[in-house]
Design a protein around this motif. Sequence first.
Motif, PDB file in Angstrom:
ATOM      1  N   ASP A 189      -7.957  59.023  27.573  1.00  0.00           N
ATOM      2  CA  ASP A 189      -7.709  58.093  28.679  1.00  0.00           C
ATOM      3  C   ASP A 189      -8.808  58.128  29.736  1.00  0.00           C
ATOM      4  O   ASP A 189      -8.845  57.275  30.628  1.00  0.00           O
ATOM      5  CB  ASP A 189      -6.351  58.395  29.329  1.00  0.00           C
ATOM      6  CG  ASP A 189      -6.414  59.533  30.339  1.00  0.00           C
ATOM      7  OD1 ASP A 189      -6.930  60.608  29.975  1.00  0.00           O
ATOM      8  OD2 ASP A 189      -5.944  59.346  31.475  1.00  0.00           O
TER       9      ASP A 189
ATOM     10  N   HIS B  92      -1.157  55.917  34.890  1.00  0.00           N
ATOM     11  CA  HIS B  92      -1.468  55.400  33.558  1.00  0.00           C
ATOM     12  C   HIS B  92      -2.758  54.604  33.661  1.00  0.00           C
ATOM     13  O   HIS B  92      -3.017  53.943  34.676  1.00  0.00           O
ATOM     14  CB  HIS B  92      -0.334  54.516  33.055  1.00  0.00           C
ATOM     15  CG  HIS B  92      -0.465  54.115  31.627  1.00  0.00           C
ATOM     16  ND1 HIS B  92      -1.177  52.995  31.235  1.00  0.00           N
ATOM     17  CD2 HIS B  92       0.000  54.687  30.483  1.00  0.00           C
ATOM     18  CE1 HIS B  92      -1.136  52.886  29.921  1.00  0.00           C
ATOM     19  NE2 HIS B  92      -0.425  53.897  29.436  1.00  0.00           N
TER      20      HIS B  92
ATOM     21  N   HIS C 238      -3.700  51.881  32.625  1.00  0.00           N
ATOM     22  CA  HIS C 238      -3.524  50.456  32.928  1.00  0.00           C
ATOM     23  C   HIS C 238      -3.513  50.201  34.433  1.00  0.00           C
ATOM     24  O   HIS C 238      -3.885  49.112  34.882  1.00  0.00           O
ATOM     25  CB  HIS C 238      -2.196  49.953  32.363  1.00  0.00           C
ATOM     26  CG  HIS C 238      -2.216  49.749  30.890  1.00  0.00           C
ATOM     27  ND1 HIS C 238      -1.157  49.182  30.200  1.00  0.00           N
ATOM     28  CD2 HIS C 238      -3.146  50.029  29.945  1.00  0.00           C
ATOM     29  CE1 HIS C 238      -1.434  49.121  28.911  1.00  0.00           C
ATOM     30  NE2 HIS C 238      -2.631  49.636  28.733  1.00  0.00           N
ATOM     31  N   HIS C 239      -3.065  51.180  35.198  1.00  0.00           N
ATOM     32  CA  HIS C 239      -2.807  50.982  36.623  1.00  0.00           C
ATOM     33  C   HIS C 239      -3.907  51.555  37.518  1.00  0.00           C
ATOM     34  O   HIS C 239      -3.767  51.525  38.741  1.00  0.00           O
ATOM     35  CB  HIS C 239      -1.458  51.627  36.993  1.00  0.00           C
ATOM     36  CG  HIS C 239      -0.329  51.137  36.154  1.00  0.00           C
ATOM     37  ND1 HIS C 239       0.710  51.951  35.747  1.00  0.00           N
ATOM     38  CD2 HIS C 239      -0.073  49.919  35.612  1.00  0.00           C
ATOM     39  CE1 HIS C 239       1.552  51.259  35.005  1.00  0.00           C
ATOM     40  NE2 HIS C 239       1.101  50.024  34.897  1.00  0.00           N
TER      41      HIS C 239
ATOM     42  N   LEU D  19       5.802  50.189  24.552  1.00  0.00           N
ATOM     43  CA  LEU D  19       4.803  50.245  25.622  1.00  0.00           C
ATOM     44  C   LEU D  19       5.339  50.998  26.830  1.00  0.00           C
ATOM     45  O   LEU D  19       4.630  51.812  27.438  1.00  0.00           O
ATOM     46  CB  LEU D  19       4.386  48.823  26.021  1.00  0.00           C
ATOM     47  CG  LEU D  19       3.611  48.024  24.965  1.00  0.00           C
ATOM     48  CD1 LEU D  19       3.377  46.599  25.443  1.00  0.00           C
ATOM     49  CD2 LEU D  19       2.282  48.696  24.644  1.00  0.00           C
TER      50      LEU D  19
ATOM     51  N   ARG E  11       5.403  54.716  26.106  1.00  0.00           N
ATOM     52  CA  ARG E  11       4.050  55.283  26.166  1.00  0.00           C
ATOM     53  C   ARG E  11       3.634  55.537  27.602  1.00  0.00           C
ATOM     54  O   ARG E  11       3.082  56.596  27.942  1.00  0.00           O
ATOM     55  CB  ARG E  11       3.047  54.328  25.527  1.00  0.00           C
ATOM     56  CG  ARG E  11       3.023  54.298  24.013  1.00  0.00           C
ATOM     57  CD  ARG E  11       1.929  53.347  23.555  1.00  0.00           C
ATOM     58  NE  ARG E  11       1.876  53.211  22.105  1.00  0.00           N
ATOM     59  CZ  ARG E  11       1.045  52.406  21.480  1.00  0.00           C
ATOM     60  NH1 ARG E  11       0.198  51.661  22.188  1.00  0.00           N
ATOM     61  NH2 ARG E  11       1.043  52.327  20.163  1.00  0.00           N
ATOM     62  N   GLU E  12       3.879  54.549  28.465  1.00  0.00           N
ATOM     63  CA  GLU E  12       3.481  54.686  29.864  1.00  0.00           C
ATOM     64  C   GLU E  12       4.245  55.816  30.546  1.00  0.00           C
ATOM     65  O   GLU E  12       3.673  56.584  31.327  1.00  0.00           O
ATOM     66  CB  GLU E  12       3.707  53.361  30.594  1.00  0.00           C
ATOM     67  CG  GLU E  12       2.780  52.250  30.122  1.00  0.00           C
ATOM     68  CD  GLU E  12       3.091  50.911  30.760  1.00  0.00           C
ATOM     69  OE1 GLU E  12       3.945  50.873  31.674  1.00  0.00           O
ATOM     70  OE2 GLU E  12       2.471  49.907  30.360  1.00  0.00           O
ATOM     71  N   GLU E  13       5.528  55.936  30.226  1.00  0.00           N
ATOM     72  CA  GLU E  13       6.312  57.023  30.827  1.00  0.00           C
ATOM     73  C   GLU E  13       5.807  58.382  30.355  1.00  0.00           C
ATOM     74  O   GLU E  13       5.675  59.318  31.155  1.00  0.00           O
ATOM     75  CB  GLU E  13       7.788  56.871  30.470  1.00  0.00           C
ATOM     76  CG  GLU E  13       8.649  58.007  31.018  1.00  0.00           C
ATOM     77  CD  GLU E  13      10.121  57.766  30.799  1.00  0.00           C
ATOM     78  OE1 GLU E  13      10.695  58.409  29.900  1.00  0.00           O
ATOM     79  OE2 GLU E  13      10.694  56.951  31.526  1.00  0.00           O
TER      80      GLU E  13
ATOM     81  N   SER F 220       2.827  59.121  29.457  1.00  0.00           N
ATOM     82  CA  SER F 220       1.547  59.371  30.106  1.00  0.00           C
ATOM     83  C   SER F 220       1.744  59.820  31.547  1.00  0.00           C
ATOM     84  O   SER F 220       1.096  60.758  32.014  1.00  0.00           O
ATOM     85  CB  SER F 220       0.681  58.107  30.056  1.00  0.00           C
ATOM     86  OG  SER F 220      -0.547  58.313  30.719  1.00  0.00           O
ATOM     87  N   ARG F 221       2.661  59.153  32.264  1.00  0.00           N
ATOM     88  CA  ARG F 221       2.922  59.527  33.662  1.00  0.00           C
ATOM     89  C   ARG F 221       3.448  60.953  33.771  1.00  0.00           C
ATOM     90  O   ARG F 221       3.109  61.687  34.703  1.00  0.00           O
ATOM     91  CB  ARG F 221       3.923  58.559  34.288  1.00  0.00           C
ATOM     92  CG  ARG F 221       3.348  57.204  34.659  1.00  0.00           C
ATOM     93  CD  ARG F 221       4.304  56.456  35.573  1.00  0.00           C
ATOM     94  NE  ARG F 221       5.598  56.243  34.966  1.00  0.00           N
ATOM     95  CZ  ARG F 221       5.907  55.178  34.236  1.00  0.00           C
ATOM     96  NH1 ARG F 221       5.007  54.244  34.028  1.00  0.00           N
ATOM     97  NH2 ARG F 221       7.121  55.035  33.715  1.00  0.00           N
TER      98      ARG F 221
END
Length: 436
Positions: A110, A162, A164-165, A270, A273-275, A277-278
Motif C-alpha cells: 500500500d 486506507h 483510497h482515502h 470492498l 478489505r477497507e475495514e 486495512s484500517r
Amino acid sequence: MTAVVFVGPTLAPQAVSDRLDATILPPVRQGDVYRVVGDKPTAIGIIDGFFEGVPSVWHKEILWAIEQGIPVFGSASMGALRAAELADFGMIGVGRIFEDYRDGTLQDDDEVAVLHSPAELGFQPLSEPMVSIRATVAQARSAGILPPDTSAEVLRCAKAMHYHHRIWPDILNALPELPGIAEFADWLPTGRIDAKARDAVAMLERMSEHLAGTPLPPSDTVRTEHTLMWKALRARIDAGDPPTDRGVIDELRLQPELYARVRDRAVLTLLSREEASRQDHTLERADLVRQMEAHRASAGLSRRSDLMAWIEANDLSPEGYETMLADAARIEAATASRAGRLDAQLLSELHRSDQYTLLRDRAVSKAEQAFPTGQSGVDRLRVLIWYFESRLDQTVPDDLDSYAVALGLAGRDAFYEMIEAEFLYCHRGADTGAAE
C-alpha cells in the motif's frame, strides 16, 4: 518493435514520450508481459500495474522476458515491487522506492498503491501514494516547516488511512492543531514531492541510455521453470485471449437479478478489505485453508488436479485464487464481528425482497407443532446426513462449529437444535425411526 512501457497514474503518456521512443501500454496485469515478449521489444519498462480486482503480473512472465534476452526495467510502483523481488534474477530496478523495497525499508504494497480514474479518463490519480507523503514530509522537515513530532504524527495519520482515502486535505483536516500544520498547508502546493514520478522519470532515462548503447551490468539468467500453471497461462494466451473483463461484466448486466446479487457481494468485499486495512488485520493461514476447503467441497473439487483445472478454467492464477479466498475470509470476519446486530437488518432485507411472509408463516407453523427438540430420540448423525446430503446435496462439514457461527449461531449445539426441528417438521406424521 520499440521499447514498451506499462504506465498509468504515475506519468502521463506525453511525459513518457518526451523521454523515450516507446510503445505506451496501460498498467500491467497478468499475461501482459508474456504477450509483448512475442513482439520482441528492445526493452520493457514497468511503472504501474494493477493490485486489486485484476490478477497482477506474474514474476515468471518477467523472468521469461529476461530469458529471451529482453531487458526488463522497473520503478515507482508495481515496477519497483517486482524489481525488488527479482533484482537477483536480472530485473533492473531504478529509483529510491525500488531501493527501499529491496533493502526492506518498505514492505507494504500500500506504500505505492493509489486510487485512480478508469482508462477512459486517463488513469488520473485520485489519492496520494504513501511513498510521496513520506518524501514530502521529509522535505518539509528538512526545510524547517514541520517539527519532528508533527512530522511523525502526519505519517502515522496517513498510514492509518486506507490508500483510497489518502489525500492531503483529509490528512491536514485530521491534525489541525499540531504545530507547523498551517505553515505546511501553505507550503504544500509548491513543496509537494511526487516520489513515484521522480523514480519513473529516472527509469525512462536509464532505458534511453541503454538503448543508446550504454551496457547493462552483467547478470546470470535464471531459466524459467515450466510449471503446470505457467504452461496453462501460456497456452491460454497463445490460444487467444478470452472475452475482456468488460465483456464479461456486460454479460452479467444482461441478467439484472444476478447482477444485483453479485454487485452486493462485490461491495461487501470492498468494504471488508477497507475495514481490514484500517484495523491492520492480517489473515492467518488457517483462515485461507478453511475457505479453500469450503470452496472445494461446495464446487466438488476433491482432487488437486480438479482444483488446478478449475483455476485455469476461471482465468485465475494461484495468487488470484488465494486473493479470492482472502476476500471470503475477510467477509466472514466482518460478518462475525457484527453478529449481534444482523438480525434486524436480515428482517429488513426479507421485507424488501418480499420473502418475509413465506418464512414467517413457515416459522409459525413449525412453532405450533411444539416439537420437543433435543428429546425426540432421533439420532443426531442421521439428522446431519439428512440435512446436508439430502437437503443441501453436500457432505457434512468437518468443522460444524465454524459452520454454525457463519450462520450467526452460537455453535454446533444451536445448529443441531435448528435442523432437528426442521427434520421433525418435515417428517411430521411419519415414523421418524424408519429408514430413509
